[in-house]
Design a protein around this motif. Sequence first.
Motif, PDB file in Angstrom:
ATOM      1  N   ASN A   1     -85.230  12.886 -39.639  1.00  0.00           N
ATOM      2  CA  ASN A   1     -85.603  11.609 -40.262  1.00  0.00           C
ATOM      3  C   ASN A   1     -86.132  11.791 -41.669  1.00  0.00           C
ATOM      4  N   GLY A   2     -85.866  12.953 -42.261  1.00  0.00           N
ATOM      5  CA  GLY A   2     -86.337  13.234 -43.612  1.00  0.00           C
ATOM      6  C   GLY A   2     -87.558  14.123 -43.592  1.00  0.00           C
ATOM      7  N   GLY A   3     -88.193  14.227 -44.734  1.00  0.00           N
ATOM      8  CA  GLY A   3     -89.342  15.112 -44.864  1.00  0.00           C
ATOM      9  C   GLY A   3     -88.888  16.555 -44.941  1.00  0.00           C
ATOM     10  N   GLY A   4     -89.796  17.481 -44.737  1.00  0.00           N
ATOM     11  CA  GLY A   4     -89.442  18.890 -44.760  1.00  0.00           C
ATOM     12  C   GLY A   4     -90.659  19.773 -44.876  1.00  0.00           C
ATOM     13  N   THR A   5     -90.422  21.062 -44.662  1.00  0.00           N
ATOM     14  CA  THR A   5     -91.473  22.070 -44.725  1.00  0.00           C
ATOM     15  C   THR A   5     -90.888  23.310 -45.372  1.00  0.00           C
ATOM     16  N   GLY A   6     -91.667  23.953 -46.244  1.00  0.00           N
ATOM     17  CA  GLY A   6     -91.198  25.186 -46.847  1.00  0.00           C
ATOM     18  C   GLY A   6     -92.325  25.995 -47.438  1.00  0.00           C
ATOM     19  N   THR A   7     -92.096  27.303 -47.567  1.00  0.00           N
ATOM     20  CA  THR A   7     -93.040  28.193 -48.228  1.00  0.00           C
ATOM     21  C   THR A   7     -92.396  28.723 -49.496  1.00  0.00           C
ATOM     22  N   PHE A   8     -93.211  28.831 -50.530  1.00  0.00           N
ATOM     23  CA  PHE A   8     -92.728  29.229 -51.848  1.00  0.00           C
ATOM     24  C   PHE A   8     -93.721  30.213 -52.455  1.00  0.00           C
ATOM     25  N   SER A   9     -93.255  31.076 -53.346  1.00  0.00           N
ATOM     26  CA  SER A   9     -94.141  32.002 -54.037  1.00  0.00           C
ATOM     27  C   SER A   9     -93.590  32.302 -55.417  1.00  0.00           C
TER      28      SER A   9
ATOM     29  N   ASP B   1    -109.758  23.054 -60.850  1.00  0.00           N
ATOM     30  CA  ASP B   1    -109.190  24.380 -61.098  1.00  0.00           C
ATOM     31  C   ASP B   1    -107.875  24.628 -60.354  1.00  0.00           C
ATOM     32  N   PHE B   2    -107.234  23.539 -59.891  1.00  0.00           N
ATOM     33  CA  PHE B   2    -105.932  23.684 -59.226  1.00  0.00           C
ATOM     34  C   PHE B   2    -104.970  24.363 -60.200  1.00  0.00           C
ATOM     35  N   PRO B   3    -104.203  25.358 -59.736  1.00  0.00           N
ATOM     36  CA  PRO B   3    -103.323  26.113 -60.642  1.00  0.00           C
ATOM     37  C   PRO B   3    -102.270  25.232 -61.316  1.00  0.00           C
ATOM     38  N   SER B   4    -102.252  25.261 -62.634  1.00  0.00           N
ATOM     39  CA  SER B   4    -101.292  24.448 -63.399  1.00  0.00           C
ATOM     40  C   SER B   4     -99.855  24.930 -63.192  1.00  0.00           C
ATOM     41  N   GLU B   5     -99.677  26.167 -62.705  1.00  0.00           N
ATOM     42  CA  GLU B   5     -98.336  26.697 -62.454  1.00  0.00           C
ATOM     43  C   GLU B   5     -97.662  26.026 -61.258  1.00  0.00           C
ATOM     44  N   VAL B   6     -98.448  25.344 -60.425  1.00  0.00           N
ATOM     45  CA  VAL B   6     -97.915  24.705 -59.220  1.00  0.00           C
ATOM     46  C   VAL B   6     -97.679  23.222 -59.513  1.00  0.00           C
ATOM     47  N   PRO B   7     -96.404  22.821 -59.653  1.00  0.00           N
ATOM     48  CA  PRO B   7     -96.133  21.403 -59.923  1.00  0.00           C
ATOM     49  C   PRO B   7     -96.374  20.558 -58.678  1.00  0.00           C
ATOM     50  N   LEU B   8     -96.912  19.369 -58.892  1.00  0.00           N
ATOM     51  CA  LEU B   8     -97.138  18.423 -57.799  1.00  0.00           C
ATOM     52  C   LEU B   8     -96.206  17.232 -57.959  1.00  0.00           C
TER      53      LEU B   8
ATOM     54  N   LEU C   1     -90.474  23.111 -57.654  1.00  0.00           N
ATOM     55  CA  LEU C   1     -91.040  24.445 -57.472  1.00  0.00           C
ATOM     56  C   LEU C   1     -90.080  25.537 -57.932  1.00  0.00           C
ATOM     57  N   THR C   2     -88.796  25.431 -57.590  1.00  0.00           N
ATOM     58  CA  THR C   2     -87.838  26.460 -58.027  1.00  0.00           C
ATOM     59  C   THR C   2     -87.664  26.418 -59.545  1.00  0.00           C
ATOM     60  N   ASP C   3     -87.673  25.237 -60.145  1.00  0.00           N
ATOM     61  CA  ASP C   3     -87.593  25.128 -61.606  1.00  0.00           C
ATOM     62  C   ASP C   3     -88.814  25.761 -62.281  1.00  0.00           C
ATOM     63  N   ALA C   4     -89.953  25.790 -61.572  1.00  0.00           N
ATOM     64  CA  ALA C   4     -91.183  26.373 -62.107  1.00  0.00           C
ATOM     65  C   ALA C   4     -91.276  27.874 -61.819  1.00  0.00           C
ATOM     66  N   GLY C   5     -90.220  28.451 -61.233  1.00  0.00           N
ATOM     67  CA  GLY C   5     -90.192  29.889 -61.002  1.00  0.00           C
ATOM     68  C   GLY C   5     -90.584  30.334 -59.603  1.00  0.00           C
ATOM     69  N   PHE C   6     -90.724  29.396 -58.684  1.00  0.00           N
ATOM     70  CA  PHE C   6     -91.060  29.748 -57.303  1.00  0.00           C
ATOM     71  C   PHE C   6     -89.781  30.014 -56.514  1.00  0.00           C
TER      72      PHE C   6
END
Length: 157
Positions: A111-119, A51-58, A96-101
Amino acid sequence: MNRRTRLLAVPLAAALLLGTAPALAGCSFQSVVKDVSGGNVDIGGTSVPSDFPSEVPLASGDVVFGAALGSGESKVWNVTVKVSGSDAYTGIQKQLTDAGFSGDFGAQGPNGGGTGTFSNGTYGVLVVVTDAGDNGWVANYSVSKGAVPTPTPSAGS
């Protein structure tokens, strides 16, 4: 189990599920978490919860861990995906931004990687891309219903 004990047990189960479940994803662990959470748990192991939300791209890649906890407005999903490398965060941010977040796009490490919050108003997503040592680079998605609260600076802060 009285109501107060149950209210304290659910956050503990969530912490166990999201913090240690990848290492302890055996059947007995799932049974304990189900008992504490009232049965509202799905430790999917190496798959995305059904039931993972399909609106959230992985990101594309092998699922290292998938789990869900709770129900209704209190539902939380956690999925960890093996990603191509240290630059994966940029691609995930774009997905995520392309999906409307929108939201706080966080920071990238030296060294790369990252962290962010989206809604997107319906779901809040916390993404962490990090080097997992022998497992290579992974992206961890923690998803909840509702917007991710963004701290508002004030003059007293």
